[in-house]
Design an enzyme around this catalytic site. Sequence first.
Site, PDB file in Angstrom:
ATOM      1  N   GLU A  18       0.840  -1.209   0.000  1.00  0.00           N
ATOM      2  CA  GLU A  18       0.000   0.000   0.000  1.00  0.00           C
ATOM      3  C   GLU A  18       0.870   1.252   0.000  1.00  0.00           C
ATOM      4  OE1 GLU A  18      -2.725   1.566  -0.133  1.00  0.00           O
ATOM      5  OE2 GLU A  18      -4.400   0.197   0.147  1.00  0.00           O
ATOM      6  N   ARG A 101      -7.575   0.454  13.444  1.00  0.00           N
ATOM      7  CA  ARG A 101      -6.243   0.842  12.979  1.00  0.00           C
ATOM      8  C   ARG A 101      -6.413   1.888  11.895  1.00  0.00           C
ATOM      9  NH1 ARG A 101      -5.427  -0.873   7.791  1.00  0.00           N
ATOM     10  NH2 ARG A 101      -6.000  -2.978   7.120  1.00  0.00           N
ATOM     11  N   ASN A 103      -5.719   3.408   8.102  1.00  0.00           N
ATOM     12  CA  ASN A 103      -5.590   2.836   6.772  1.00  0.00           C
ATOM     13  C   ASN A 103      -4.842   3.856   5.907  1.00  0.00           C
ATOM     14  OD1 ASN A 103      -5.975   0.505   5.176  1.00  0.00           O
ATOM     15  ND2 ASN A 103      -7.605   1.537   4.054  1.00  0.00           N
ATOM     16  N   GLU A 121      -9.721  -6.078  10.032  1.00  0.00           N
ATOM     17  CA  GLU A 121     -10.485  -7.030   9.231  1.00  0.00           C
ATOM     18  C   GLU A 121     -10.368  -8.444   9.803  1.00  0.00           C
ATOM     19  OE1 GLU A 121      -9.902  -5.322   4.780  1.00  0.00           O
ATOM     20  OE2 GLU A 121      -8.090  -5.742   5.920  1.00  0.00           O
ATOM     21  N   ASP A 204      -9.956   1.663  -3.934  1.00  0.00           N
ATOM     22  CA  ASP A 204      -8.926   1.610  -2.890  1.00  0.00           C
ATOM     23  C   ASP A 204      -8.105   2.897  -2.927  1.00  0.00           C
ATOM     24  OD1 ASP A 204      -6.966   0.760  -1.041  1.00  0.00           O
ATOM     25  OD2 ASP A 204      -7.110  -1.310  -1.693  1.00  0.00           O
TER      26      ASP A 204
END
Length: 299
Positions: A18, A101, A103, A121, A204
Site C-alpha cells: 500500500e 487501525r 488505513n 479485518e 482503494d
Amino acid sequence: MSSIKIECVLPENCHCGESPVWEEASGSLLFVDIPGKKFCRWNPLTKAVQRMTMDAPVTSVALRKSGGYVATVGTKFCALNLEDQSVVALATVDKDKKNNRFNDGKVDPAGRYFAGTMAEETAPAVLERHQGSLYALFPDHQVKKYFDQVDISNGLDWSLDHKIFYYIDSLAYSVDAFDYDLQTGQISNRRSIYKLEKEEQIPDGMCIDTEGKLWVACYNGGRVIRLDPETGKRLQTVKLPVDKTTSCCFGGKDYSEMYVTCARDGLDPDSLSRQPEAGGIFKITGLGVKGIPPYSYAG
C-alpha cells in the site's frame, strides 16, 4: 498515444502492499506492507530495498519537510527515521476503539497529514462496519477529526487548484468530493462523483495527474481506472495481471511512470499460482500523462 507497458519491477510478496510514494530526492519509491508491519524504500536504479519493521500495522507513509518520514502505525501518527530505524509517536487516535487501525493517508498541499481509520479485518474487506473516522495531523501535531461512521477509509487527494478534496470510503463503492479550504483545512459539501461498476469491485488508493484526472486502484478488480471528476465519466481502464490492486502513484523521471501496489492476502492457492506476482510492485509506462510530486508533512 504510446503503447502501455506493465511490468512487475519488484517481487516483494507483500501481504498487502500500500501507500506508494515517490521520493524525488533519493529517486526511490516508498511503500508499506500493512499486515507485514513493514515500511520499505526501493531504489529502481540500484535495486536496493531498505526495510523497517514496526510493532503494529504500518498503513501509510509520507515525506516530511524536516527530513525522514511520517507514517500511520496502528492508531498512531508517527515520525520515522530509516537510517537509525527509530519510530516516534506524534499523536494517537481512536483510543476508545481497541479494534481499530489507520488505513490510507496522504499529505495535503498545506502540509497536513490526512489519514483515516477502520476496524481490523477478520478477512480482506470483512470487518465491523462504521467504526472508522477521518483525521488530519496538523503541522503543530494537533489532530483534527473530520467525520466518523467510515467503513474503510481509503484513497485521498486534492484537485490541482487545491479547492476540492477527493476521498474514498471503500465499501460505499464511490469516489467522493468535498469543497476544500486550504487555509483552514475545512471540508464541506460532500458529494459522489463516481460510482464503481460491478466488475471494478472495491475502490482503494487514488492519485491525481497533471490534467486533474483521478486514478483509482480497484481492489479485487485487477485494474486502475482514470476518472474525470468534473463529468463523472471513466476515461480509461488499465488491467494488471493481479486481482488485488491496492494503490497507485506517479513517479520516476518527470513523474511519467505509474507505480501500483497490490496484495497477496486473501488469494487461495489456485489464484496465487495464476498470479505469482501478487504482492509485487508494478510499473506502468506509456500512459501519456504525468503525475505531480507528493506534498511533504510540514510538522
